[in-house]
Design a protein around this motif. Structure first.
Motif, PDB file in Angstrom:
ATOM      1  N   ILE A 168       0.848  -1.199   0.000  1.00  0.00           N
ATOM      2  CA  ILE A 168       0.000   0.000   0.000  1.00  0.00           C
ATOM      3  C   ILE A 168       0.884   1.251   0.000  1.00  0.00           C
ATOM      4  O   ILE A 168       1.597   1.506   0.966  1.00  0.00           O
ATOM      5  N   VAL A 169       0.827   1.986  -1.104  1.00  0.00           N
ATOM      6  CA  VAL A 169       1.703   3.168  -1.237  1.00  0.00           C
ATOM      7  C   VAL A 169       0.902   4.429  -1.557  1.00  0.00           C
ATOM      8  O   VAL A 169       1.396   5.341  -2.219  1.00  0.00           O
ATOM      9  N   THR A 170      -0.309   4.478  -1.063  1.00  0.00           N
ATOM     10  CA  THR A 170      -1.161   5.658  -1.195  1.00  0.00           C
ATOM     11  C   THR A 170      -0.760   6.706  -0.154  1.00  0.00           C
ATOM     12  O   THR A 170      -0.016   6.388   0.776  1.00  0.00           O
ATOM     13  N   PRO A 171      -1.262   7.940  -0.276  1.00  0.00           N
ATOM     14  CA  PRO A 171      -1.013   8.911   0.805  1.00  0.00           C
ATOM     15  C   PRO A 171      -1.547   8.399   2.151  1.00  0.00           C
ATOM     16  O   PRO A 171      -2.428   7.525   2.193  1.00  0.00           O
ATOM     17  N   ASN A 172      -1.049   8.966   3.221  1.00  0.00           N
ATOM     18  CA  ASN A 172      -1.293   8.442   4.579  1.00  0.00           C
ATOM     19  C   ASN A 172      -2.751   8.150   4.902  1.00  0.00           C
ATOM     20  O   ASN A 172      -3.065   7.133   5.529  1.00  0.00           O
ATOM     21  N   PHE A 173      -3.628   9.041   4.478  1.00  0.00           N
ATOM     22  CA  PHE A 173      -5.041   8.884   4.856  1.00  0.00           C
ATOM     23  C   PHE A 173      -5.661   7.641   4.226  1.00  0.00           C
ATOM     24  O   PHE A 173      -6.687   7.160   4.687  1.00  0.00           O
ATOM     25  N   ILE A 191      -3.234   7.288   9.365  1.00  0.00           N
ATOM     26  CA  ILE A 191      -3.314   8.739   9.557  1.00  0.00           C
ATOM     27  C   ILE A 191      -3.529   9.107  11.027  1.00  0.00           C
ATOM     28  O   ILE A 191      -3.409  10.267  11.409  1.00  0.00           O
ATOM     29  N   SER A 192      -3.831   8.100  11.857  1.00  0.00           N
ATOM     30  CA  SER A 192      -4.035   8.381  13.284  1.00  0.00           C
ATOM     31  C   SER A 192      -3.615   7.194  14.129  1.00  0.00           C
ATOM     32  O   SER A 192      -3.568   6.052  13.641  1.00  0.00           O
ATOM     33  N   LEU A 193      -3.344   7.484  15.374  1.00  0.00           N
ATOM     34  CA  LEU A 193      -2.973   6.426  16.313  1.00  0.00           C
ATOM     35  C   LEU A 193      -4.104   5.427  16.481  1.00  0.00           C
ATOM     36  O   LEU A 193      -3.885   4.209  16.566  1.00  0.00           O
ATOM     37  N   ASP A 194      -5.305   5.946  16.469  1.00  0.00           N
ATOM     38  CA  ASP A 194      -6.458   5.053  16.655  1.00  0.00           C
ATOM     39  C   ASP A 194      -6.526   4.014  15.523  1.00  0.00           C
ATOM     40  O   ASP A 194      -6.699   2.819  15.772  1.00  0.00           O
ATOM     41  N   GLU A 195      -6.388   4.473  14.310  1.00  0.00           N
ATOM     42  CA  GLU A 195      -6.355   3.529  13.183  1.00  0.00           C
ATOM     43  C   GLU A 195      -5.239   2.503  13.359  1.00  0.00           C
ATOM     44  O   GLU A 195      -5.415   1.315  13.077  1.00  0.00           O
ATOM     45  N   ALA A 196      -4.089   2.995  13.788  1.00  0.00           N
ATOM     46  CA  ALA A 196      -2.935   2.099  13.946  1.00  0.00           C
ATOM     47  C   ALA A 196      -3.249   0.996  14.959  1.00  0.00           C
ATOM     48  O   ALA A 196      -2.884  -0.169  14.776  1.00  0.00           O
ATOM     49  N   LYS A 197      -3.955   1.401  16.026  1.00  0.00           N
ATOM     50  CA  LYS A 197      -4.299   0.388  17.043  1.00  0.00           C
ATOM     51  C   LYS A 197      -5.254  -0.664  16.491  1.00  0.00           C
ATOM     52  O   LYS A 197      -5.117  -1.863  16.777  1.00  0.00           O
ATOM     53  N   GLN A 198      -6.208  -0.207  15.717  1.00  0.00           N
ATOM     54  CA  GLN A 198      -7.142  -1.170  15.106  1.00  0.00           C
ATOM     55  C   GLN A 198      -6.408  -2.113  14.168  1.00  0.00           C
ATOM     56  O   GLN A 198      -6.693  -3.314  14.109  1.00  0.00           O
ATOM     57  N   LEU A 199      -5.456  -1.554  13.445  1.00  0.00           N
ATOM     58  CA  LEU A 199      -4.700  -2.369  12.498  1.00  0.00           C
ATOM     59  C   LEU A 199      -3.876  -3.410  13.248  1.00  0.00           C
ATOM     60  O   LEU A 199      -3.773  -4.568  12.824  1.00  0.00           O
ATOM     61  N   LYS A 200      -3.327  -2.975  14.376  1.00  0.00           N
ATOM     62  CA  LYS A 200      -2.538  -3.907  15.174  1.00  0.00           C
ATOM     63  C   LYS A 200      -3.407  -5.090  15.640  1.00  0.00           C
ATOM     64  O   LYS A 200      -2.990  -6.253  15.542  1.00  0.00           O
ATOM     65  N   ALA A 201      -4.584  -4.751  16.093  1.00  0.00           N
ATOM     66  CA  ALA A 201      -5.491  -5.808  16.552  1.00  0.00           C
ATOM     67  C   ALA A 201      -5.802  -6.767  15.406  1.00  0.00           C
ATOM     68  O   ALA A 201      -5.829  -7.991  15.582  1.00  0.00           O
ATOM     69  N   LYS A 202      -5.990  -6.209  14.241  1.00  0.00           N
ATOM     70  CA  LYS A 202      -6.316  -7.053  13.079  1.00  0.00           C
ATOM     71  C   LYS A 202      -5.143  -7.950  12.711  1.00  0.00           C
ATOM     72  O   LYS A 202      -5.316  -9.143  12.427  1.00  0.00           O
ATOM     73  N   VAL A 203      -3.956  -7.404  12.730  1.00  0.00           N
ATOM     74  CA  VAL A 203      -2.770  -8.211  12.424  1.00  0.00           C
ATOM     75  C   VAL A 203      -2.669  -9.362  13.412  1.00  0.00           C
ATOM     76  O   VAL A 203      -2.443 -10.515  13.035  1.00  0.00           O
ATOM     77  N   GLU A 204      -2.884  -9.045  14.663  1.00  0.00           N
ATOM     78  CA  GLU A 204      -2.777 -10.090  15.684  1.00  0.00           C
ATOM     79  C   GLU A 204      -3.876 -11.139  15.519  1.00  0.00           C
ATOM     80  O   GLU A 204      -3.632 -12.329  15.650  1.00  0.00           O
ATOM     81  N   ALA A 205      -5.054 -10.669  15.181  1.00  0.00           N
ATOM     82  CA  ALA A 205      -6.183 -11.600  15.027  1.00  0.00           C
ATOM     83  C   ALA A 205      -5.979 -12.526  13.832  1.00  0.00           C
ATOM     84  O   ALA A 205      -6.319 -13.718  13.893  1.00  0.00           O
ATOM     85  N   THR A 206      -5.415 -11.985  12.771  1.00  0.00           N
ATOM     86  CA  THR A 206      -5.288 -12.805  11.563  1.00  0.00           C
ATOM     87  C   THR A 206      -4.007 -13.630  11.545  1.00  0.00           C
ATOM     88  O   THR A 206      -3.899 -14.595  10.787  1.00  0.00           O
ATOM     89  N   GLY A 207      -3.035 -13.231  12.340  1.00  0.00           N
ATOM     90  CA  GLY A 207      -1.760 -13.946  12.310  1.00  0.00           C
ATOM     91  C   GLY A 207      -0.952 -13.694  11.045  1.00  0.00           C
ATOM     92  O   GLY A 207       0.028 -14.381  10.772  1.00  0.00           O
ATOM     93  N   LEU A 208      -1.366 -12.706  10.304  1.00  0.00           N
ATOM     94  CA  LEU A 208      -0.642 -12.375   9.073  1.00  0.00           C
ATOM     95  C   LEU A 208       0.533 -11.440   9.373  1.00  0.00           C
ATOM     96  O   LEU A 208       0.645 -10.923  10.492  1.00  0.00           O
ATOM     97  N   SER A 209       1.366 -11.225   8.376  1.00  0.00           N
ATOM     98  CA  SER A 209       2.558 -10.375   8.578  1.00  0.00           C
ATOM     99  C   SER A 209       2.373  -8.991   7.960  1.00  0.00           C
ATOM    100  O   SER A 209       1.698  -8.849   6.938  1.00  0.00           O
ATOM    101  N   LEU A 210       2.959  -8.019   8.607  1.00  0.00           N
ATOM    102  CA  LEU A 210       2.901  -6.662   8.097  1.00  0.00           C
ATOM    103  C   LEU A 210       4.305  -6.063   8.130  1.00  0.00           C
ATOM    104  O   LEU A 210       5.008  -6.130   9.144  1.00  0.00           O
ATOM    105  N   LEU A 211       4.693  -5.482   7.001  1.00  0.00           N
ATOM    106  CA  LEU A 211       5.967  -4.765   6.903  1.00  0.00           C
ATOM    107  C   LEU A 211       5.679  -3.284   6.774  1.00  0.00           C
ATOM    108  O   LEU A 211       4.940  -2.859   5.885  1.00  0.00           O
ATOM    109  N   LEU A 212       6.248  -2.503   7.676  1.00  0.00           N
ATOM    110  CA  LEU A 212       6.133  -1.050   7.595  1.00  0.00           C
ATOM    111  C   LEU A 212       7.495  -0.536   7.099  1.00  0.00           C
ATOM    112  O   LEU A 212       8.515  -0.776   7.743  1.00  0.00           O
ATOM    113  N   THR A 213       7.490   0.182   5.976  1.00  0.00           N
ATOM    114  CA  THR A 213       8.793   0.461   5.342  1.00  0.00           C
ATOM    115  C   THR A 213       9.517   1.670   5.932  1.00  0.00           C
ATOM    116  O   THR A 213       9.642   2.712   5.308  1.00  0.00           O
TER     117      THR A 213
END
Lengths: 387, 387, 387, 387
Positions: free
Chosen positions: C85-90, C114-136
């Protein structure tokens, strides 16, 4: 030292470049006092220069002969200890010989004379009189050059294999000698400068530095000198392949038409185990390279525990206070002064004090000029370095 | 470009150094696909390497002849567009000739062949077939080298007077070829490497870079090659005095016994008005020096308004994102791919795309090796550069 | 790895800056294949970009939702392995959540959302799915940054006392967002960029680098953010005093109005026994400073015997072949690919492969933005770093 | 100048660091003569030091009061022109006041006194007596610092926006004051050094340099001072956020626990159109950065045609002869001497000669110490800079 040494100066009037440098170098450590001068053959300039330097008018002369004679007749407690000669190359020999004959020690700006033959006569005179002579090959006065020499001597790098030394300048990129540049005028004039231009002016420095650091002697060479700027009488550029008596080979490059360069003197030496790199541009740093370890940045004024006593002896400040060209020059004067004072005081100068360039370096420098010119004119590849 | 180009590789099995570099360079821009390989003459290594590279086992070969024959028989939409040859020097010629005969374009790691004679035959073949050949003289792929060349071409520095180029490495400071270093073993073996060691391996790079940037051709030279490490069969060090056809003189220094150096390739060029300095160590910077103005730091990826289109074409990122060796290598591949694709598509490649080293550079490189060895063995100072 | 991984890209159409960088990074090592893309919301740009990248037109999409749905329905041997995903932050959050829900691993350009709140939700999703995420967070991909981190971890410098990190750029010195600079436009727009400008764009990199190298966590901070260019909506400059959980203090400086600077990211860390200095400008060098020894120049790709396995794992070439920004970026992709492949192959990825930034770094980066903005608006000196 | 000026020295006996530096600086240009000294309160050291400096035993004193009284009684042609005070901070005030009262001009090593209150009294005395005072803030004596100041003044960079100044040292990384290091002992002792440690010793230099180059005055600040080494009484490290009266913001960093650093003083200033960077480590270079042009390397001693007269006035050699710390220090003395001589001769000193730090800089330095300590102890973010 029990008193300041008394210095007289020949040449170096108010607009001269190198005379002013010598005075700063001599002043710096408070060991030497300028008390007499034949600063210019132009009486007006001589007088004005003497005033600017706060000389006693009675000791401001307009020709070196008068100065040397009158000063020689002074009482012991006023008499000069040494004479500094900062005239153009062709006018080194005569005052130097006369000074020595009259019992004065001598400092000469390099190259020592205008010919090898003069240099040899001067050497004989120095030996006959037992007096001291300092030849101001400035660059060997830098503390990190001392450190470099000692590391080679210690065998830190193993047998030395390779020497690359270069001295690019750009200031003669144009025919400045015809545009009113007095420095350029005499340096490019064979009558005043000698048989080489760039090789005499800066090639000799590079050569001296290479021999000083490696402790090796040049044995043969293959030179390619060029007159790059049309209309010039002497070489303004050249490259030289080198072979040393320890088996090392090398390259020397000197140019005064490297447009945009200042005084980018640099030397690299490589041995079996590592190498070193020193550049005048940043003289307080010595890069020490190793075959199997990271490169180290040795810095002047630091006490790592394994630094050379020659480095510390020639440093005035702790690490981080950059010293430069004038301090390197001052080191030559300081070591010379300490050596003279020891003679006066009847003590033994330290090995570190005795480490300044003299008549031997002068002879080798003049021989370098002769040999490099000879080689450049020859179709045979290698020319033996002959003195 | 309408499709990715298909590449086959000869040599470059899993432990080889340069094969991996070629693959990264080819991959980088997504324009080229590796689809076949004769990666090693050792069948096990060939198979394993093919797997690691996700090659179709059917297109994983154990000898280049089989590969070239089988691939030549493939249908047009699977057939290789070009073949990359990354074997040791002695094994460049045969596969290159065969590939060209079968209609494949060719990439060859430098030096192009093991002898000038082979290089001449290859040139004739390239001309006869009308195919393209890329010789990977990597350093001319750097954006600031392109910038340098264009500035010289523009006359920014006036007539060029002086070229100093140097390539010090330290990795052959010991007799590593006897200590199990495979790279060292073939590079110091005349049968596999050719008649020069350091001069063939890195001296040719320095020579190529000098001619590329200045646009001048070497006319005569005076070489001093050395075998520094006892027991070695080929030169591991050397210095060469240079004369170019535009009147410039220069010096080339190459050494593989400069202990502590990595790949310190550096070039300085001086003209009437200024000069330039580029070093591989910090390849995104070009120092631009002027006779009467401060030195300027040109940086890759910047749009000053006067930058060369050749620089920008060979840069992937805006200023401040350091690009390196792999990108320079990738530029060669990208330009080659754009040129081949233009041929395929029936369009005209841009001047910037056509700017990659080929068979002509290969011929000159081999002639450099011949002439430098000849000069080194001669007692006469100057040797004419003959092809 | 038994096969190349399949990548789809969201954003990054033909004129985008960072999308092209991601593709080079992904291509470089031949481990990843771009097979699908929703490269632009402009259908024409999307189609043209797909063609330029040789994508199958069937897998060239004009919106990410269609792409994710269609790709999720593909058979296992064609299905994407991950989405970049290489779109602008929002526009990071929505596609990332959807991709994870559909079983795709994810790469996101930083900042993560774009916000800490979104980041937290994303973290929960990563943990729930067991998938990998790379932040560049590119800069932690540099080999000498890895070396630095390991040396700190090893205790080579003793307890860490001091961290100075700076990231000066000059490209926003003018109000470029009003002069048609698209990059400037969205990065200075709170709706698309988030609540911080320079601190979000580059301050987060500096913060991430400091925490990565030291292994310490920021505990409190005192920020002074500025809008230097009149008319701008977000901070373009700032200084921050730092306190870490290990007792170290520090300073972070980030500016986009440091006229004349490119991406001069630099970090210095000091401990009881020594310190380190790394600058992106010359990324293959790590200066290692010692209290009682000369500074050492560690160089990427060298095997000194004490180098970190994390450094060598993230280097493609031996010492002396400068690697740069794209290779650092490529390291993130390579480590991510090795980790995913190990999952696919049912093996254990190496510690070196697992060393890439992910959702945790994303959370801390977003918290840094929140806290730095909060502190800047506060009259109280210290603000606790809260998540 | 019509004669050498006569200097007396208080403090600076044979093992002192800074006294020796002052003497070299004063000697260098042959404008000043050391003729009297109260070099140590230890009579033996005083005597021995006097001998080493070739002082007349009659003018070698063991306490400054005797010296000042006796010297004040000397005839005009022997009488001291000025007194240099190089004692620890706490012992500046008394001799300075007495010297001024007796009609001597004064040189003081910085910081000017041990408290702001003393500094104010001294200022009043200087104004009342009409005598001159030189405060040796060495770094403003460097030619390229002069060049920097003039370029800012000329508006070359437009309105100044940003100032980053840093002074890392490593020499107090251990509790050296307890290990017999005399320098460390008094500098970390509040009674002898004042209320700040690193901030007083080197932070004041950084502060002075920033105000000197930018011509701006600090208006408010936010400081974080640390005692890093357990057992130390004064700060050995700190970071300060800055706001200047011209609207610029900045950061000041000073540390004496940056292990491995020497005197890495560095300043960067950015304006609307460009910026500058100067570092003491390589003092002859000023990097001049531009928004839309390549960075330029300005070098001391060059005549580009647009160089500052303040730069050339403070340079002794043409470009390429590195000058250093001692020359910078010498520039302070030379300018002071030219100013005093002009007074003596009844002429007007040049603007360049008058450009040396004095009592005003002393006041601001003491205020900096006061305010930085106050801010560090405060929970409120910003502290107004009050005098």
């Amino acid at each position: 030292m029990t008193r300041k040494l008394r210095m007289g100066m020949i040449g170096g009037g108010k607009d001269a470049f190198i005379g002013a440098i010598h005075r700063i170098a001599a002043n710096m450590d408070g060991l030497i006092e300028l008390v007499a001068g034949a600063l210019s053959i132009n009486p007006e300039v001589a007088t004005e220069s003497g005033k600017m330097l706060f000389l006693d008018p009675e000791r401001t002369y307009t020709d070196f002969k008068t100065m040397l004679e009158k000063e020689a007749a002074m009482p012991a407690d006023k008499r000069l200890d040494f004479v500094t000669i900062v005239t153009p190359n062709f006018a080194h020999f005569e005052p130097a010989m006369m000074a020595l004959d009259l019992g004065f020690n001598v400092v000469i700006e390099k190259p020592i004379t205008i010919s090898l033959d003069e240099a040899k006569q001067l050497k004989a005179k120095v030996e006959a009189t037992g007096l001291s002579l300092l030849l101001t090959h400035t660059y060997t006065g830098y503390p990190m050059v001392k450190q470099a020499r000692q590391m080679v001597k210690n065998g830190d790098f193993g047998k030395i294999r390779k020497v690359w030394v270069e001295y690019p300048q750009g200031w003669l990129s144009k025919l400045s000698e015809r545009e009113g540049n007095a420095q350029a005028a005499w340096r490019t004039d064979p009558k005043r400068s000698g048989k080489a231009g760039a090789m005499g002016d800066i090639g000799t420095h590079a050569f001296n530095l290479a021999e000083y650091i490696t402790g090796a002697k040049l044995e043969k060479l293959c030179a390619d000198l060029n007159i790059v700027v049309p209309g010039r009488a002497l070489d303004d550029d050249g490259g030289v392949l080198l072979r040393f008596d320890n088996g090392a080979s090398g390259v020397l490059m000197a140019s005064q038409v490297a447009a945009g360069e200042e005084n980018a003197l640099k030397i690299r030496v490589y041995g079996e185990k590592g190498g070193l790199e020193w550049a005048q541009h940043e003289p307080n740093t010595l890069l020490v390279k190793w075959l199997d370890k990271p490169t180290e940045i040795y810095r002047a004024g630091n006490g790592y525990g394994f630094q050379s006593s020659y480095m510390t002896h020639n440093t005035r400040t702790p690490g981080g206070h950059p010293e430069g060209y004038l301090e390197a020059f001052g080191n030559l004067y300081r070591n010379f002064a300490q050596t003279l004072s020891a003679k006066i005081d009847g003590t033994q100068p330290s090995a570190e004090s005795l480490d300044f360039p003299g008549v031997e370096e002068g002879i080798r420098g003049m021989a370098f000029i002769d040999n490099v010119v000879k080689s450049s004119q020859s179709d045979v590849k290698w020319t033996n370095f002959e003195i």
